[in-house]
Every structure is written in structure tokens, then in C-alpha cells.
Design a protein around this motif. Structure first.
Motif, PDB file in Angstrom:
ATOM      1  N   VAL A 170      16.692   7.386 -29.102  1.00  0.00           N
ATOM      2  CA  VAL A 170      17.533   8.320 -28.351  1.00  0.00           C
ATOM      3  C   VAL A 170      18.996   7.912 -28.484  1.00  0.00           C
ATOM      4  N   VAL A 171      19.836   8.861 -28.875  1.00  0.00           N
ATOM      5  CA  VAL A 171      21.282   8.623 -28.939  1.00  0.00           C
ATOM      6  C   VAL A 171      21.975   9.606 -27.996  1.00  0.00           C
ATOM      7  N   SER A 172      22.978   9.112 -27.284  1.00  0.00           N
ATOM      8  CA  SER A 172      23.682   9.943 -26.307  1.00  0.00           C
ATOM      9  C   SER A 172      25.147   9.526 -26.266  1.00  0.00           C
ATOM     10  N   PRO A 173      26.016  10.279 -26.934  1.00  0.00           N
ATOM     11  CA  PRO A 173      27.438   9.906 -26.954  1.00  0.00           C
ATOM     12  C   PRO A 173      28.182  10.408 -25.726  1.00  0.00           C
ATOM     13  N   ASP A 174      29.291   9.768 -25.423  1.00  0.00           N
ATOM     14  CA  ASP A 174      30.259  10.357 -24.506  1.00  0.00           C
ATOM     15  C   ASP A 174      31.009  11.460 -25.251  1.00  0.00           C
TER      16      ASP A 174
ATOM     17  N   PHE B 276      16.844   8.222 -16.865  1.00  0.00           N
ATOM     18  CA  PHE B 276      15.423   8.515 -16.628  1.00  0.00           C
ATOM     19  C   PHE B 276      14.806   9.207 -17.826  1.00  0.00           C
ATOM     20  N   TYR B 277      15.572  10.044 -18.491  1.00  0.00           N
ATOM     21  CA  TYR B 277      15.088  10.857 -19.600  1.00  0.00           C
ATOM     22  C   TYR B 277      15.067  10.060 -20.905  1.00  0.00           C
ATOM     23  N   GLY B 278      16.181   9.407 -21.194  1.00  0.00           N
ATOM     24  CA  GLY B 278      16.261   8.641 -22.426  1.00  0.00           C
ATOM     25  C   GLY B 278      15.253   7.514 -22.481  1.00  0.00           C
ATOM     26  N   GLU B 279      15.081   6.802 -21.370  1.00  0.00           N
ATOM     27  CA  GLU B 279      14.133   5.693 -21.361  1.00  0.00           C
ATOM     28  C   GLU B 279      12.694   6.183 -21.504  1.00  0.00           C
ATOM     29  N   TYR B 280      12.386   7.320 -20.895  1.00  0.00           N
ATOM     30  CA  TYR B 280      11.027   7.852 -21.001  1.00  0.00           C
ATOM     31  C   TYR B 280      10.730   8.276 -22.435  1.00  0.00           C
TER      32      TYR B 280
END
Length: 266
Positions: free
Chosen positions: A27-31, A15-19
Motif C-alpha cells: 500500500v502506498v499513500s502520498p501526501d 486502519f485501511y492500509g494496514e488491513y
């Protein structure tokens, strides 16, 4: 850059990254390997205290060196940071909130805390002292329901990055009085805001209620996660836009809504 929570995953807050992406941000979000829903290893907690911020810096290094984004990425622009729970800790740590093992040990001996044993183990393996994982490329940070005050308290006074801290009044994991407020109060940065979302729980700041509706924060007396996410999205984009010089964004900062109380120290 976004950092997921303890036993979370890189796509826990779509919800946050897409917005953010819909407003022009990459937007980058690693494991965080060894700390996801699929591979969590409690024995790695001491390592993760220091490695989590390094994971983000490594991810940004990759992004800035990649040719896949053309002119959309300029390393000179730096990056903004956000995260949830243990990711909220990560957002503060990478913004300058270093670990002082002696200060943490003193606090833990009196009050205890989630990562107290892990900091003790880290200190026994690497030695007592100050451990900083600050990345000077950060120009804004948005920790959500940040955890591990006991790990940050010694270095919070080093944080100068503009901060928007968000928390929920019904959060029983990272409580307002035990975690969110102490972290906020400890940072001297001149551009800081605290948003206290009424009746929001810990997992309201993620997609947990969509992924696993059995979470205790999903339903009952808790504020709907859809409403929490809307407040988070609007406030975050307004804060980032304002810092980038978009005066129109100041009309939404702080967001006027009965469901969120603000401390505005800008």
C-alpha cells in the motif's frame, strides 16, 4: 494506492492500509502537497483538481521503479486505487472520470458545487475543454464518500474500471443523493457495486475519530467508526480478491450485514 481527503494526510486511514497489507497488498499513500492538514492552501485547489491523480501516478511510477520490494512488485500487474472524499474524487478521476470544464460550468450555473469556482479559475488559466488524468494501469477502484461530482460529471461515462463505491447515509459533506449516487450512476462500468453504510458519517471512513475525537461524526447517533471500518475492510478485500480470481472471496461479496445496503451491478 490510497488518496487522502481534503486537508487530510497520508496516514489518515491507517486502519485501511494496514488491513490491506495484512492480506498481502503493498500500500502506498502520498501526501498531496498543498492539501494536507499541515499545509493546505485554498489557492491551489484548481491545480489540485488535476495534480491529485498525477500525484498517485507519480507514486506508482516510483514504486514500480524501486528495487526495495524485490519480486513483490510487478509493473505488469498494475494497481488498485482507493481514496476518501477528495481522495474519492481522485480515485474516480484517475480511473477515467475526466474533467469537462464546459459541462461543469453548465451544471454549476444551475446547481452550484464545492469546486465550481476552482474549475472556472482552471478554465480561465488553461482554457476550456477536456482534461483527463486517467492511468490505464488501474484494475480496480474503491472510492469512499467521493466528493466533487460537479467536477467529474462530464467524464463519468468514460469510466470502465471495476468500481466499489462506499458512502454513509448520515454523511452531510458528500451526501448520498448529492454526490455518492450521482457519481455511481454516471459510471457505465460493467463491474460495479455501491455500499450504503447505515448511519455512517463523512469521517467514519478515516481515522479522524481517533486523531481528533471532536469531529462531529464521532459519537452520538453516528455508527461507530470501528464498525464502519470493519465493513470497509472486509468488503474491500473481498472485492479486490474476487477481481483477482479468488472464488472464495465471492462468499463475502456483497457482504451480508444489516448495517450496509448494496446495489450490485456486477
Amino acid at each position: 494506492a490510497f488518496s487522502h481527503g481534503n486537508t487530510g494526510m497520508r496516514y489518515q486511514s491507517i486502519f485501511y492500509g494496514e488491513y490491506l497489507a495484512s492480506h498481502g497488498y503493498i500500500v502506498v499513500s502520498p501526501d498531496h502537497v498543498g492539501n494536507t492538514f499541515f499545509d493546505n492552501d485554498e489557492a491551489l485547489k484548481p491545480e489540485l483538481i488535476l495534480r491529485r491523480p498525477e500525484d498517485i501516478s507519480d507514486t506508482i511510477d516510483w514504486l514500480f521503479s524501486s528495487s526495495d520490494f524485490g519480486n513483490c512488485v510487478d509493473p505488469d500487474d498494475g494497481f488498485a486505487m482507493s481514496g476518501h472524499s477528495f481522495g474519492g474524487y481522485t480515485a474516480v478521476a484517475i480511473s477515467g472520470g475526466y474533467l469537462d470544464t464546459d459541462a461543469t460550468s453548465e451544471f454549476c450555473s444551475e446547481y452550484g458545487g464545492w469546486l465550481c469556482d476552482d474549475v472556472e479559475m482552471l478554465a480561465s488559466e488553461l482554457g476550456s475543454g477536456v482534461y483527463s488524468r486517467q492511468d490505464d494501469r488501474i484494475w480496480a477502484s474503491i472510492p469512499m464518500a467521493p466528493a466533487a461530482y460537479e467536477t467529474l460529471l462530464g467524464g463519468l461515462s468514460n469510466v470502465e474500471v471495476p468500481m466499489m463505491v462506499l458512502g454513509g447515509t448520515k454523511d452531510t459533506a458528500t451526501t448520498m443523493t448529492g454526490s455518492v449516487l450521482p457519481i455511481y450512476d454516471g459510471m457505465p462500468t460493467s463491474s460495479r457495486m455501491l455500499g450504503k453504510i447505515q448511519d455512517a458519517g463523512h469521517f467514519s471512513f478515516s481515522d479522524a475519530c481517533d486523531l481528533l475525537p471532536s469531529y462531529p461524526d464521532c459519537g452520538g447517533d453516528y455508527l461507530s467508526s470501528d464498525i464502519v471500518q470493519s465493513l470497509v475492510n472486509t468488503s474491500s478485500v473481498a472485492f479486490l480478491g474476487w477481481l483477482q480470481g479468488d472464488e472464495e472471496m465471492s462468499n463475502y461479496l456483497p457482504l451480508e450485514d444489516d448495517l450496509i445496503d448494496w446495489v450490485d451491478d456486477r
